[in-house]
Design a protein around this motif. Structure first.
Motif, PDB file in Angstrom:
ATOM      1  N   UNK A 241    -107.624-108.809 -36.542  1.00 29.68           N
ATOM      2  CA  UNK A 241    -108.177-107.470 -36.818  1.00 29.68           C
ATOM      3  C   UNK A 241    -107.176-106.495 -37.433  1.00 29.68           C
ATOM      4  N   UNK A 242    -105.883-106.852 -37.449  1.00 29.17           N
ATOM      5  CA  UNK A 242    -104.893-105.950 -38.045  1.00 29.17           C
ATOM      6  C   UNK A 242    -104.699-106.228 -39.533  1.00 29.17           C
ATOM      7  N   UNK A 243    -105.471-107.178 -40.040  1.00 31.89           N
ATOM      8  CA  UNK A 243    -105.399-107.474 -41.481  1.00 31.89           C
ATOM      9  C   UNK A 243    -106.577-106.807 -42.176  1.00 31.89           C
ATOM     10  N   UNK A 244    -106.377-106.440 -43.443  1.00 29.66           N
ATOM     11  CA  UNK A 244    -107.476-105.867 -44.226  1.00 29.66           C
ATOM     12  C   UNK A 244    -108.568-106.917 -44.410  1.00 29.66           C
ATOM     13  N   UNK A 245    -109.807-106.498 -44.626  1.00 34.16           N
ATOM     14  CA  UNK A 245    -110.890-107.478 -44.806  1.00 34.16           C
ATOM     15  C   UNK A 245    -110.598-108.462 -45.940  1.00 34.16           C
ATOM     16  N   UNK A 246    -109.899-107.981 -46.989  1.00 34.63           N
ATOM     17  CA  UNK A 246    -109.599-108.878 -48.116  1.00 34.63           C
ATOM     18  C   UNK A 246    -108.198-109.487 -47.980  1.00 34.63           C
ATOM     19  N   UNK A 247    -107.548-109.257 -46.831  1.00 32.13           N
ATOM     20  CA  UNK A 247    -106.200-109.781 -46.597  1.00 32.13           C
ATOM     21  C   UNK A 247    -106.224-111.242 -46.163  1.00 32.13           C
ATOM     22  N   UNK A 248    -105.041-111.787 -45.896  1.00 29.48           N
ATOM     23  CA  UNK A 248    -104.937-113.194 -45.498  1.00 29.48           C
ATOM     24  C   UNK A 248    -103.889-113.364 -44.395  1.00 29.48           C
ATOM     25  N   UNK A 249    -104.066-114.438 -43.638  1.00 28.11           N
ATOM     26  CA  UNK A 249    -103.026-114.904 -42.714  1.00 28.11           C
ATOM     27  C   UNK A 249    -102.521-116.225 -43.287  1.00 28.11           C
ATOM     28  N   UNK A 250    -101.216-116.400 -43.330  1.00 34.85           N
ATOM     29  CA  UNK A 250    -100.653-117.644 -43.860  1.00 34.85           C
ATOM     30  C   UNK A 250     -99.766-118.316 -42.815  1.00 34.85           C
ATOM     31  N   UNK A 251    -100.088-119.582 -42.522  1.00 35.14           N
ATOM     32  CA  UNK A 251     -99.257-120.391 -41.622  1.00 35.14           C
ATOM     33  C   UNK A 251     -98.647-121.516 -42.462  1.00 35.14           C
ATOM     34  N   UNK A 252     -97.334-121.728 -42.323  1.00 39.33           N
ATOM     35  CA  UNK A 252     -96.685-122.836 -43.047  1.00 39.33           C
ATOM     36  C   UNK A 252     -95.850-123.634 -42.050  1.00 39.33           C
ATOM     37  N   UNK A 253     -95.913-124.949 -42.159  1.00 41.28           N
ATOM     38  CA  UNK A 253     -95.094-125.786 -41.282  1.00 41.28           C
ATOM     39  C   UNK A 253     -94.791-127.100 -41.992  1.00 41.28           C
ATOM     40  N   UNK A 254     -93.709-127.745 -41.606  1.00 41.19           N
ATOM     41  CA  UNK A 254     -93.275-128.978 -42.265  1.00 41.19           C
ATOM     42  C   UNK A 254     -94.201-130.160 -41.928  1.00 41.19           C
ATOM     43  N   UNK A 255     -94.005-131.259 -42.663  1.00 41.17           N
ATOM     44  CA  UNK A 255     -94.915-132.400 -42.546  1.00 41.17           C
ATOM     45  C   UNK A 255     -94.881-133.064 -41.174  1.00 41.17           C
ATOM     46  N   UNK A 256     -93.792-132.868 -40.445  1.00 40.29           N
ATOM     47  CA  UNK A 256     -93.690-133.512 -39.131  1.00 40.29           C
ATOM     48  C   UNK A 256     -94.578-132.845 -38.081  1.00 40.29           C
ATOM     49  N   UNK A 257     -95.143-131.690 -38.410  1.00 38.92           N
ATOM     50  CA  UNK A 257     -95.970-130.941 -37.445  1.00 38.92           C
ATOM     51  C   UNK A 257     -97.435-130.953 -37.840  1.00 38.92           C
ATOM     52  N   UNK A 258     -97.848-131.978 -38.573  1.00 39.13           N
ATOM     53  CA  UNK A 258     -99.243-132.031 -39.021  1.00 39.13           C
ATOM     54  C   UNK A 258    -100.230-131.904 -37.852  1.00 39.13           C
ATOM     55  N   UNK A 259    -100.023-132.627 -36.714  1.00 38.34           N
ATOM     56  CA  UNK A 259    -100.993-132.495 -35.614  1.00 38.34           C
ATOM     57  C   UNK A 259    -101.083-131.059 -35.103  1.00 38.34           C
ATOM     58  N   UNK A 260     -99.951-130.378 -35.085  1.00 33.81           N
ATOM     59  CA  UNK A 260     -99.946-129.000 -34.584  1.00 33.81           C
ATOM     60  C   UNK A 260    -100.775-128.088 -35.487  1.00 33.81           C
ATOM     61  N   UNK A 261    -100.545-128.163 -36.784  1.00 36.30           N
ATOM     62  CA  UNK A 261    -101.266-127.257 -37.694  1.00 36.30           C
ATOM     63  C   UNK A 261    -102.750-127.663 -37.771  1.00 36.30           C
ATOM     64  N   UNK A 262    -103.036-128.965 -37.625  1.00 39.64           N
ATOM     65  CA  UNK A 262    -104.435-129.416 -37.638  1.00 39.64           C
ATOM     66  C   UNK A 262    -105.189-128.851 -36.437  1.00 39.64           C
ATOM     67  N   UNK A 263    -104.589-128.982 -35.258  1.00 37.96           N
ATOM     68  CA  UNK A 263    -105.254-128.471 -34.046  1.00 37.96           C
ATOM     69  C   UNK A 263    -105.421-126.956 -34.100  1.00 37.96           C
ATOM     70  N   UNK A 264    -104.373-126.312 -34.593  1.00 38.49           N
ATOM     71  CA  UNK A 264    -104.406-124.850 -34.701  1.00 38.49           C
ATOM     72  C   UNK A 264    -105.541-124.418 -35.635  1.00 38.49           C
ATOM     73  N   UNK A 265    -105.613-125.069 -36.807  1.00 41.63           N
ATOM     74  CA  UNK A 265    -106.645-124.726 -37.788  1.00 41.63           C
ATOM     75  C   UNK A 265    -108.038-124.979 -37.200  1.00 41.63           C
ATOM     76  N   UNK A 266    -108.199-126.106 -36.518  1.00 37.86           N
ATOM     77  CA  UNK A 266    -109.506-126.423 -35.908  1.00 37.86           C
ATOM     78  C   UNK A 266    -109.918-125.353 -34.911  1.00 37.86           C
ATOM     79  N   UNK A 267    -108.957-124.940 -34.088  1.00 37.03           N
ATOM     80  CA  UNK A 267    -109.286-123.981 -33.038  1.00 37.03           C
ATOM     81  C   UNK A 267    -109.542-122.580 -33.597  1.00 37.03           C
ATOM     82  N   UNK A 268    -108.932-122.276 -34.755  1.00 36.60           N
ATOM     83  CA  UNK A 268    -109.196-120.968 -35.376  1.00 36.60           C
ATOM     84  C   UNK A 268    -110.456-121.052 -36.258  1.00 36.60           C
ATOM     85  N   UNK A 269    -110.930-122.273 -36.508  1.00 36.26           N
ATOM     86  CA  UNK A 269    -112.096-122.546 -37.363  1.00 36.26           C
ATOM     87  C   UNK A 269    -111.821-122.262 -38.836  1.00 36.26           C
ATOM     88  N   UNK A 270    -110.670-122.739 -39.309  1.00 33.72           N
ATOM     89  CA  UNK A 270    -110.337-122.612 -40.726  1.00 33.72           C
ATOM     90  C   UNK A 270    -109.804-123.955 -41.239  1.00 33.72           C
TER      91      UNK A 270
END
Ligand SMILES: C[S@@+](CC[C@H](N)C(=O)[O-])C[C@H]1O[C@@H](n2cnc3c(N)ncnc32)[C@H](O)[C@@H]1O
Length: 242
Positions: free
Chosen positions: A169-198
């Motif tokens: 809610x602290x981002x503008x409606x047309x704003x973005x959130x960006x998460x970046x992580x290295x290839x060794x953390x694929x399960x982490x970013x996958x689970x995170x994305x699933x749980x945020x629904x993106x």
């Protein structure tokens, strides 16, 4: 010339690669129409992501930024750097200031800037972030580059999801959130994305060192990112729950 080392360059190019489509988008144009951009960089380190973004904005001036009264197309940038390491925070602020001064002096896309630093650990500083968002405006981009792992290690995945949702809610409606992580953390970013629904993306970049000094100076590598519109993420979750 960008004031970063080779390793930092890698993170800088990843950031630029991850946001290039957004910077070219209608949403970004709308975000910059007021002539101001507000960036939150969590776990900023030496501000490499913020420098990468500034560089990109500067290069795209005339295409994505708004026109000022004197006819130039420019944008005023507010950067909020958050890191628990005083050395990183000081280095980041110094490098970003020097870079921004350079850009402003060359009279290109960056018209002026403000850099604020937060040394309290994220997400314990959420009250400060909320205050900053309500005082100086909501964020166009909230960046968490290579900080998801320590955050998940410290507070667990569920807490991290809750934290990212609290940021939305602290981002503008047309704003973005960006998460970046290295290839060794694929399960982490996958689970995170699933749980945020993106969606999350596997990205591949090739880095070449100039001038070439040997045969091993070109490397191709993979990383993962997740760039999403908070408004869309909230809608996705609402639809899933309905
Ligand atoms: C691997 S570095 C990433 C730096 C930069 N974002 C990049 O992409 O190059 C992670 C940074 O996160 C910071 N950090 C770790 N936990 C943090 C927390 N809870 N809140 C804020 N910063 C944190 C560390 O001090 C470190 O500078």
């Amino acid at each position: 010339m960008l004031p970063v080392t080779l390793l930092q360059c890698r993170h800088l190019f990843q950031l630029q690669n991850s946001i290039v489509d957004y910077v070219a988008s209608h949403d970004f144009r709308r975000a910059t129409q007021s002539g101001c951009l507000r960036i939150l960089d969590v776990g900023a380190g030496p501000a490499v992501a913020s420098i990468g973004l500034t560089d990109m904005i500067d290069r795209t001036q005339g295409t994505s930024v708004s026109e000022t009264t004197d006819g130039r197309e420019s944008v005023h940038m507010t950067h909020i750097l958050n890191d628990t390491s005083p050395v990183c925070l000081e280095t980041g602020k110094r490098m970003l200031t020097a870079f921004l001064h350079d850009k402003e002096a060359s009279n290109t896309g960056v018209l002026g800037h403000r850099i604020l630093t937060l040394s309290t650990a994220f997400p314990g500083n959420m009250c400060q972030i909320r205050q900053l968002a309500s005082l100086s405006g909501h964020f166009d981009l909230a960046i968490l580059s290579y900080v998801i792992r320590p955050l998940a290690d410290d507070g667990g995945l569920r807490n991290l999801v809750k934290t990212v949702r609290t940021l939305e809610p602290f981002c503008k409606p047309e704003g973005r959130v960006l998460l970046i992580q290295d290839k060794f953390r694929e399960p982490l970013i996958r689970q995170l994305a699933d749980m945020i629904s993106v969606q999350y993306r596997e990205q591949t970049l090739t880095q070449e060192i100039y001038p070439p000094r040997g045969s091993n100076e070109k490397s191709t590598y993979t990383y993962f990112d997740c760039l999403f519109s908070p408004r869309q993420a909230m809608r996705n979750r609402y639809e899933l729950a309905a």
